[in-house]
Motif scaffolding. Structure first.
Motif, PDB file in Angstrom:
ATOM      1  N   PHE A  26      -7.650  14.815  -1.150  1.00 42.57           N
ATOM      2  CA  PHE A  26      -8.271  14.273   0.065  1.00 42.57           C
ATOM      3  C   PHE A  26      -8.470  12.765  -0.030  1.00 42.57           C
ATOM      4  CE2 PHE A  26     -11.934  14.655  -2.592  1.00 42.57           C
ATOM      5  CZ  PHE A  26     -12.834  13.723  -2.120  1.00 42.57           C
ATOM      6  N   LEU A  27      -8.563  12.258  -1.273  1.00 42.80           N
ATOM      7  CA  LEU A  27      -8.741  10.810  -1.423  1.00 42.80           C
ATOM      8  C   LEU A  27      -7.462  10.061  -1.070  1.00 42.80           C
ATOM      9  CD1 LEU A  27     -10.926  10.034  -4.546  1.00 42.80           C
ATOM     10  CD2 LEU A  27     -11.238   9.322  -2.172  1.00 42.80           C
ATOM     11  N   THR A  28      -6.342  10.552  -1.589  1.00 36.55           N
ATOM     12  CA  THR A  28      -5.088   9.878  -1.254  1.00 36.55           C
ATOM     13  C   THR A  28      -4.753  10.092   0.210  1.00 36.55           C
ATOM     14  OG1 THR A  28      -3.720  11.777  -1.800  1.00 36.55           O
ATOM     15  CG2 THR A  28      -4.211  10.264  -3.592  1.00 36.55           C
ATOM     16  N   ASP A  29      -5.207  11.208   0.772  1.00 36.84           N
ATOM     17  CA  ASP A  29      -4.966  11.459   2.191  1.00 36.84           C
ATOM     18  C   ASP A  29      -5.642  10.400   3.064  1.00 36.84           C
ATOM     19  OD1 ASP A  29      -3.378  13.551   1.735  1.00 36.84           O
ATOM     20  OD2 ASP A  29      -4.747  15.116   2.449  1.00 36.84           O
ATOM     21  N   ILE A  30      -6.732   9.841   2.573  1.00 36.76           N
ATOM     22  CA  ILE A  30      -7.383   8.784   3.343  1.00 36.76           C
ATOM     23  C   ILE A  30      -6.414   7.612   3.497  1.00 36.76           C
ATOM     24  CG2 ILE A  30      -9.210   7.040   3.285  1.00 36.76           C
ATOM     25  CD1 ILE A  30     -11.023   9.083   2.055  1.00 36.76           C
ATOM     26  N   PHE A  31      -5.658   7.340   2.471  1.00 37.66           N
ATOM     27  CA  PHE A  31      -4.754   6.193   2.522  1.00 37.66           C
ATOM     28  C   PHE A  31      -3.429   6.551   3.195  1.00 37.66           C
ATOM     29  CE2 PHE A  31      -7.654   5.207  -0.903  1.00 37.66           C
ATOM     30  CZ  PHE A  31      -8.011   3.919  -0.561  1.00 37.66           C
ATOM     31  N   ALA A  32      -2.803   7.624   2.754  1.00 40.50           N
ATOM     32  CA  ALA A  32      -1.524   7.994   3.356  1.00 40.50           C
ATOM     33  C   ALA A  32      -1.385   9.506   3.302  1.00 40.50           C
ATOM     34  CB  ALA A  32      -0.371   7.338   2.600  1.00 40.50           C
ATOM     35  N   GLY A  45       0.823  -1.210   0.000  1.00 35.31           N
ATOM     36  CA  GLY A  45       0.000   0.000   0.000  1.00 35.31           C
ATOM     37  C   GLY A  45       0.848   1.247   0.000  1.00 35.31           C
ATOM     38  N   LEU A  46       1.873   1.246   0.849  1.00 32.95           N
ATOM     39  CA  LEU A  46       2.733   2.428   0.925  1.00 32.95           C
ATOM     40  C   LEU A  46       3.625   2.554  -0.311  1.00 32.95           C
ATOM     41  CD1 LEU A  46       3.799   2.808   4.647  1.00 32.95           C
ATOM     42  CD2 LEU A  46       2.298   4.244   3.290  1.00 32.95           C
ATOM     43  N   ASP A  47       3.846   1.420  -0.998  1.00 38.95           N
ATOM     44  CA  ASP A  47       4.589   1.526  -2.262  1.00 38.95           C
ATOM     45  C   ASP A  47       3.774   2.338  -3.261  1.00 38.95           C
ATOM     46  OD1 ASP A  47       6.671   0.176  -1.306  1.00 38.95           O
ATOM     47  OD2 ASP A  47       6.173  -1.757  -2.231  1.00 38.95           O
ATOM     48  N   TYR A  86       9.342  17.551   6.215  1.00 36.04           N
ATOM     49  CA  TYR A  86       8.933  17.322   4.837  1.00 36.04           C
ATOM     50  C   TYR A  86       9.021  15.836   4.476  1.00 36.04           C
ATOM     51  CZ  TYR A  86       8.210  18.421  -0.033  1.00 36.04           C
ATOM     52  OH  TYR A  86       7.696  18.504  -1.289  1.00 36.04           O
ATOM     53  N   GLY A  87       7.871  15.264   4.113  1.00 35.95           N
ATOM     54  CA  GLY A  87       7.909  13.899   3.593  1.00 35.95           C
ATOM     55  C   GLY A  87       7.695  12.804   4.607  1.00 35.95           C
ATOM     56  N   THR A  88       7.458  13.160   5.889  1.00 34.56           N
ATOM     57  CA  THR A  88       7.188  12.059   6.825  1.00 34.56           C
ATOM     58  C   THR A  88       5.717  11.700   6.784  1.00 34.56           C
ATOM     59  OG1 THR A  88       7.418  13.830   8.413  1.00 34.56           O
ATOM     60  CG2 THR A  88       8.881  11.945   8.675  1.00 34.56           C
ATOM     61  N   LEU A  89       5.489  10.395   6.892  1.00 25.94           N
ATOM     62  CA  LEU A  89       4.133   9.875   6.917  1.00 25.94           C
ATOM     63  C   LEU A  89       3.499  10.258   8.241  1.00 25.94           C
ATOM     64  CD1 LEU A  89       2.111   8.038   5.445  1.00 25.94           C
ATOM     65  CD2 LEU A  89       3.107   6.115   6.652  1.00 25.94           C
ATOM     66  N   VAL A  90       2.363  10.941   8.193  1.00 27.62           N
ATOM     67  CA  VAL A  90       1.769  11.377   9.452  1.00 27.62           C
ATOM     68  C   VAL A  90       0.353  10.844   9.669  1.00 27.62           C
ATOM     69  CG1 VAL A  90       3.118  13.462   9.743  1.00 27.62           C
ATOM     70  CG2 VAL A  90       1.043  13.525   8.378  1.00 27.62           C
ATOM     71  N   GLY A  91      -0.238  10.200   8.664  1.00 30.12           N
ATOM     72  CA  GLY A  91      -1.598   9.729   8.876  1.00 30.12           C
ATOM     73  C   GLY A  91      -2.119   8.925   7.707  1.00 30.12           C
ATOM     74  N   GLY A  92      -3.398   8.615   7.781  1.00 32.17           N
ATOM     75  CA  GLY A  92      -4.017   7.811   6.738  1.00 32.17           C
ATOM     76  C   GLY A  92      -4.125   6.364   7.180  1.00 32.17           C
ATOM     77  N   VAL A  93      -4.952   5.629   6.436  1.00 31.73           N
ATOM     78  CA  VAL A  93      -5.193   4.233   6.796  1.00 31.73           C
ATOM     79  C   VAL A  93      -3.888   3.443   6.871  1.00 31.73           C
ATOM     80  CG1 VAL A  93      -6.347   2.124   6.078  1.00 31.73           C
ATOM     81  CG2 VAL A  93      -7.474   4.308   5.760  1.00 31.73           C
ATOM     82  N   LEU A  94      -2.974   3.743   5.961  1.00 30.97           N
ATOM     83  CA  LEU A  94      -1.766   2.926   5.870  1.00 30.97           C
ATOM     84  C   LEU A  94      -0.708   3.292   6.905  1.00 30.97           C
ATOM     85  CD1 LEU A  94      -1.497   2.933   1.987  1.00 30.97           C
ATOM     86  CD2 LEU A  94      -2.070   0.987   3.415  1.00 30.97           C
ATOM     87  N   TYR A  95      -1.036   4.254   7.782  1.00 34.68           N
ATOM     88  CA  TYR A  95      -0.050   4.743   8.737  1.00 34.68           C
ATOM     89  C   TYR A  95       0.359   3.662   9.729  1.00 34.68           C
ATOM     90  CZ  TYR A  95       1.907   7.770  12.344  1.00 34.68           C
ATOM     91  OH  TYR A  95       2.726   8.362  13.256  1.00 34.68           O
ATOM     92  N   ASP A  96      -0.620   2.883  10.153  1.00 37.28           N
ATOM     93  CA  ASP A  96      -0.377   1.990  11.274  1.00 37.28           C
ATOM     94  C   ASP A  96      -0.899   0.600  10.920  1.00 37.28           C
ATOM     95  OD1 ASP A  96      -0.188   0.735  13.651  1.00 37.28           O
ATOM     96  OD2 ASP A  96      -1.500   2.102  14.768  1.00 37.28           O
TER      97      ASP A  96
END
Ligand SMILES: Nc1ncnc2c1ncn2[C@@H]1O[C@H](COP(=O)(O)OP(=O)(O)O)[C@@H](O)[C@H]1O
Ligand SMILES: [Mg+2]
Lengths: 247, 727
Positions: B562-568, B547-549, B577-587
């Motif tokens: 906003f759609l991609t934000d749901i995922f990551a 998913g994160l790939d 800059y560039g750190t993953l901070v949220g979304g379904v794929l976060y955890d």
């Protein structure tokens, strides 16, 4: 004389429980002809109708719609069904849809019409069955006779080549029967090809070009509507007198 | 049956307003109070006086005392578990780099081949040095008078009865560490991912494969902790682990894996780096305190601790600052120990080095206002976390439920699938299906005997490995279908065996699959499903990776919405800059929790929806079909819209259940409401307040849901249909 719309050869239906409901029935329906099927309850009339558009799978025999065989796995059965209209005894309207949407559903989904086209056509048939004033009502809020007229409109909207009626008035209160029969009679007068299973003997006599009397899964007697007044077989005589007693 | 309260009477409208006000008030109360006191951390390490400024390089426990060694031959000794230190006479001036104590002896080694042995606390050091040009990289005792030392270019020296023999292996790599657990079992590690294993006291060494990803790394240190566990570290910040496996009968030291890091906490904070590839530090030593508790040192003042075998690593505050690097940790007990470092630094701890979390003021939690102030952020984050899995779980569960219910009610039998094709063609298709089926069974058979299982205790593994078992099932299914197709003569006849007759053509594959699914999920405990999905199948991680790939920062940079934000969701601010901070794929725990909840709820919703579908008269289907709609069109346009309306009330139950079940997600470490409640209790000891708040929070969620469903029911009611008890 125009050609055969329906051709039924040696139709058999054995239900999975083992009931042999139809035992070799053959008849044709010509273009513009209205055929009435009469017979006592359980004689297999509904089974024949449901076999014609393959709501049930006949176990033997052949059915043709304008020369095209209906009961093979290779036909496009959805297309064939859309060309055969069916009106049920208990209406079977789609309870969650308004009258207008009941009629347009097939047009939009099967005929792939635009919403506007479908509504135009639907309004035209609803006018024919005299239901224009209730197009925004839900079926639950209609009387039985109105429901059956909407059901007829739903079948009619698809411009079917033949219309099948399975006891269209049996579920109606006596005072409501008239409006439905009037509608059907109007269709017959306009030259609609149809097969009507009915208990309304007088209707069969007045409207039908031909009458088929079924008993215990076979055609016991057939002929022009005059056979109702002059039955040849004992069985039909008995049946008619039992009905007259009732009335 | 409709619920008694469906169709709210008109008089209840005023109540409805009151409810909204009440809910809003609760939310405002929780969210709107003033910010709490800041809190911080203090280091779990204390600086103690060593009395030297030499770099301390290695330390050991020996004879009830703690020993530290370093440059210039310095030998320090502490008799009070590392609090006060004494500089003892040293027989050498060479740097002492490695030490080991066991079997009642203490051995140290250092530059220029230096090796000294002390075979008792009061015994003198005996000099058993190697030739002056030997470079020793590690030493381990294999007995009171015997030891193994390792060096560059695959050199291993074996000490026996005062004599060194060199065992030369045809290995180019430099050997960097050695550790024995008893006289026989030992492990040597080195550059290029070298791992060697001996079970005869170091006489013979076998090569062991390093895990993928560590085959080029320098493995700098190893600790053979127990007969079930070995830990090793690399200078590129990875931890290797080898465990024995009771099920497969594999001994420790055979199979090596890289620890997958879940979180890495920088010192003194609760914020962590999620799933780092490595610890981003040059690790120098590892001390294994218990089976799953490690302490590590590294360059740049790195001190860290993990209490779960390395998956979550918390860096500890170094009270000396980052200039002082540490070279080793030795624990006297599970909690008391020292860390030694450059410039004579010694840190002492009596709580295993863990940072203490301290509030600047001790809040009076007994006061409800203070309690709410202090804990509202945790509550809110738990509340939101719960809402998130519930929302996604409902969507997934509903989607699955509808699909499964459609599968279960679908009339698609095998006969229906094939009857429109020529029997001959069906038979031809049957051949490869049969072939595939037989191949599956055939190739799975070796797996059934691999394990060599015997006895009644393996009754749950009747055909060996689980994978083989599944493949055999698949094979049987395919063989059945293949044979059936091959026997097709267009008749679709029943098979009669004596008085039993059955028709294999009436098998409905979709129904079968859906039935197996629902039966499985409805007949196993949800909590075990959570554990199995998260830890057994590792579904969360399996989805998270690929998913994160797809939703990688590179792909989303510049065109995220906003759609991609749901995922990551990535941080686009300057500093992070560039750190993953949220979304379904976060955890990954979040993903697993959604899946477990959704899969489980889907099975129950399926039955509810199926019941509703069956409540629709079959004549509705006939009516739809009679105007030419296909089966699916009729389902979608006629049956489902009516069925869904019927099943709103029971569906409400399912959804409330789902909300309540979501509390089980705490078992896999997802920070939802109940888990937060537990943490709050742990830090405030206000059981009644904390659990009370948790209860109320759940109530708010389920109640809102119930109100929403009642509104839905009202909204979607078909005029003139069904008993409503109102208007
Ligand atoms: N689905 C069915 N399964 C088994 N037997 C049926 C089924 N439908 C009808 N039958 C039987 O078939 C016979 C003919 O029924 P039907 O065609 O409905 O008669 P009619 O419409 O003339 O009253 C009856 O004996 C009836 O019991
Ligand atoms: Mg009938």
């Amino acid at each position: 004389m125009s050609g055969k719309v329906l051709e039924i050869n040696d139709l058999h239906m054995v239900y999975s429980g083992g009931v042999h409901a139809v035992r070799g029935i053959s008849f044709n329906v010509n273009e513009g002809e209205s055929v009435a099927i009469i017979g006592s309850s359980g004689s297999g009339k509904s089974t024949v109708l449901r076999c014609i558009n393959r709501l049930i799978e006949p176990t033997g025999g052949e059915i043709y719609l304008k020369g095209e065989q209906v009961n093979t796995p290779h036909t496009d059965i959805n297309n064939l069904r859309s060309r055969i209209g069916m009106v049920f005894q208990s209406f079977e309207l789609f309870a969650h849809l308004k009258v207008l949407d009941n009629v347009t559903l097939g047009l939009r989904q099967v005929r792939k019409m635009s919403k506007r086209e479908a509504e135009e056509q639907a309004l035209a048939v609803l006018e024919r069955v005299d239901m224009l004033d209730r197009i925004d009502a839900y079926p639950g809020n209609l009387s039985g006779g109105q429901k059956q007229r909407v059901a007829i409109a739903r079948a009619l909207a698809m411009k079917p080549e033949v219309l099948l009626f399975d006891e269209p008035t049996s579920a109606l209160d006596p005072e409501l029967i008239g409006s439905v029969l009037k509608t059907i009679r109007g269709l017959a007068d306009e030259g609609m090809t149809m097969v009507v299973v009915t208990h309304e003997i007088s209707f069969a006599r007045d409207v039908a070009d031909r009458v088929i009397y079924m008993d215990q899964g076979v055609v016991a007697e057939t002929g022009p509507s005059s056979i109702i007044d002059n039955p040849e077989t004992e069985r039909l005589k008995k049946f008619l007198s039992s009905i007259n007693e009732e009335n | 049956m409709h619920e008694a309260e469906s169709g709210l009477p008109k008089a209840a409208e005023g109540q409805g307003v009151a409810r909204v006000v009440a809910i809003t008030a609760v939310i405002l109360l929780v969210a709107g109070s003033t910010p709490g006191q800041a809190s911080g951390f203090t280091s779990g390490w204390e600086v103690v006086e060593s009395g030297t400024s030499e770099d301390l390089l290695t330390a050991a426990n020996f004879g009830g005392q703690v020993w530290a060694f370093g440059t210039g031959g310095v030998i320090l000794n502490s008799i009070d578990n590392g609090i006060s230190w004494e500089n003892t006479d040293s027989p050498t001036t060479s740097d002492i780099r490695y030490s080991d104590s066991d079997f009642g002896s203490l051995i140290i080694s250092g530059d220029s081949g230096l090796v000294l042995l002390k075979s008792g606390v009061d015994a003198e050091w005996t000099d058993i040095s190697l030739p002056g040009d030997s470079q020793v990289n590690g030493i381990s005792l294999t007995g009171g008078q015997s030891a193994i030392a390792v060096g560059n270019n695959g050199t291993i020296w074996e000490l026996e009865e005062g004599e060194w023999t060199e065992i030369s292996l045809s290995i180019e790599s430099d050997l960097l560490g050695v550790s024995f657990i008893d006289e026989n079992l030992g492990i040597v590690v080195g550059s290029d991912g070298t791992i060697l294993f001996s079970d005869d006291g170091g006489e013979n060494w076998e090569y062991r494969e390093a895990p993928e990803g560590a085959s080029d790394s320098n493995i700098v240190s190893v600790e053979f902790y127990s007969s079930t566990r070995i830990y090793a570290i690399t200078d590129d910040g990875s931890i290797l682990i080898s465990m024995s496996n009771v099920v497969t009968g594999t001994d420790v030291g055979y199979v090596w894996t890289l620890v997958e890091f879940e979180r890495h906490y920088p010192p003194g904070t609760n914020e962590y780096i999620l799933g780092p590839e490595n610890l981003d530090v040059e690790l120098t030593s590892v001390e294994v305190v218990s089976t799953s508790k490690l302490l590590m040192t590294g360059a740049g003042g790195y001190l860290s601790m993990s209490i779960n075998g390395g998956t979550i690593v918390s860096q500890q505050i170094n009270p000396l600052g980052n200039e002082t690097s540490f070279n080793g940790i030795v624990m006297v007990t599970g909690f008391t120990g020292i860390a030694i470092g450059d410039g004579g630094s010694i840190l002492w701890t009596d709580n295993a080095g863990a940072d203490d979390q301290v509030g600047f003021v001790v809040p009076e939690y007994g006061n409800f206002g203070v309690f709410v102030d202090e804990t509202k952020e945790m509550f809110l984050s738990g509340f939101i976390a719960t809402l998130k899995i519930v929302a996604f779980g409902i969507v997934l569960g509903f989607f699955l439920g509808v699909t499964l219910a459609m599968c279960k009610t679908s009339p698609t039998s095998l006969r229906y699938i094939v009857e429109r094709y020529e029997p001959r063609n069906v038979r031809i298709v049957g051949i490869p299906i049969l072939g595939a089926g037989i191949f599956q069974i055939y190739s799975a058979i070796p797996g059934t005997t691999d394990l060599g299982l015997q006895g009644i205790e393996y009754i749950f593994l009747p055909v060996g490995a689980p994978e083989s078992f599944l493949r055999i099932l698949l094979g049987i299914a395919l063989t059945f279908v293949g044979l059936l197709f091959l026997s097709n003569d267009g008749e679709f006849a029943k098979i009669r065996i004596k008085s039993i007759s059955l028709n294999p053509w009436r098998v409905r594959p979709l129904n079968t699959i859906a039935t197996v699914y629902t039966d499985f999920f409805r007949n196993t405990p949800l909590i075990v499903q959570f554990l199995f999905i998260h830890f057994g199948v590792r579904l969360g991680a399996l989805i998270q990776g690929p998913g994160l790939d797809i939703f990688s920062f590179e792909n989303l940079e510049g065109n995220h919405n906003f759609l991609t934000d749901i995922f990551a969701r990535y941080d686009y601010s300057e500093s992070n800059y560039g750190t993953l901070v949220g979304g379904v794929l976060y955890d990954s725990a979040f993903i697993s929790a959604i899946c477990a909840l959704g899969f489980n709820s889907g099975a129950y919703q399926c039955e509810t929806i199926r019941g509703a579908i069956q409540a629709i008269p079959s004549a509705q289907m006939e009516a739809g079909r009679s105007i030419g709609l296909t089966y699916l069109q009729t389902m979608r346009r006629v049956i489902m819209p009516q069925a869904i309306r019927i099943c709103i009330p029971p569906m409400g139950n399912e959804m409330v259940n789902l909300v309540l079940n979501s509390s089980l997600a705490m078992i896999i470490g997802y920070a939802e409401l109940t888990r937060q409640g537990k943490l709050i209790v742990a830090s405030t000891f206000q059981y009644a307040y904390a659990w009370g708040m948790v209860l109320i929070s759940y109530f708010v969620v389920t109640w809102t849901l119930a109100l929403f469903l009642r509104w839905m029911e009202e909204k979607t009611r078909i005029p003139g249909l069904g008993m409503t008890g109102g208007n």
